[in-house]
Enzyme design. Sequence first.
Site, mmCIF file in Angstrom:
data_model
loop_
_atom_site.group_PDB
_atom_site.id
_atom_site.type_symbol
_atom_site.label_atom_id
_atom_site.label_comp_id
_atom_site.label_asym_id
_atom_site.label_seq_id
_atom_site.Cartn_x
_atom_site.Cartn_y
_atom_site.Cartn_z
ATOM 1 C CE LYS A 97 -3.259 2.734 2.592
ATOM 2 N NZ LYS A 97 -3.736 3.083 3.948
ATOM 3 N N GLY A 186 -10.815 7.914 5.998
ATOM 4 C CA GLY A 186 -11.939 8.786 6.281
ATOM 5 C C GLY A 186 -13.256 8.086 6.564
#
Length: 259
Positions: A97, A186
């Site tokens: 990632k 988020g």
Amino acid sequence: MTWTIAGKQLQSRLFIGSALYPNPEIMTDSIKASNSQVVTVSIRRQNPGQQDGQNFWQLIQSLGIHILPNTAGCRNVKEAVTTAQMAREIFGTNWIKLEVIGDDYTLQPDTTQLIEAARILCNEGFEVFPYTTEDLVVANRLLEVGCKIVMPWASPIGSGQGLLNKFALRTIRERLPNIPLVVDAGIGKPSDAAEALQMGFDAVLVNSAVALSADPIAMGKAFDLAVQSGRLAYESGLMQARDMASPSTPTLGTPFWHN
């Protein structure tokens, strides 16, 4: 129903983080409760070569799920590439990632350096999961340099603000119909995850919303159910919104009573 990403078949569409939990036991129990098959690990936070890192690594290994190392905290191409190379050696996976942070306040990615780091790592045989903004142009540039997956944010990391720019997210999904897209950062509550899956995104990555909740184990399960529900709704075909009311019971053929 199984799906495929980066050559791996998965059943769960929930990726989960390994940071911020009150203790290691709650971390492992929460991940198990979530039924996630992919866990992210920061090599800069936990190094398996050190004593504390060895204990952490053993816990992660005991889960028996796929490891997605990340380059959290990296702020330029050189840092990100070096960290990814270390992660491949330590964790034995070519998954990474990729994070290259450009702003300390919002933790917004530096997309210019992200694209360059992605180009280098793709050329070195990595399966790059790039953490980026909800920008379609950036997503296309990442694909052009070799990425097969894109991870647009919902809102700033750890903010819990949910899907702030739904128009941009829908645009990415519509314009990249055959690319695996994972909404990352988020996500604040299970309904955010369900909404992302309803929009057609392939998966979501969640950490803070589970780890910082009052009951991380229960919250892990809640996100599991939300992701399942969102995907099932998407596959079933959502009702389209209408400007006018439409009766659920048609008037034709219904009885009318007269005094």
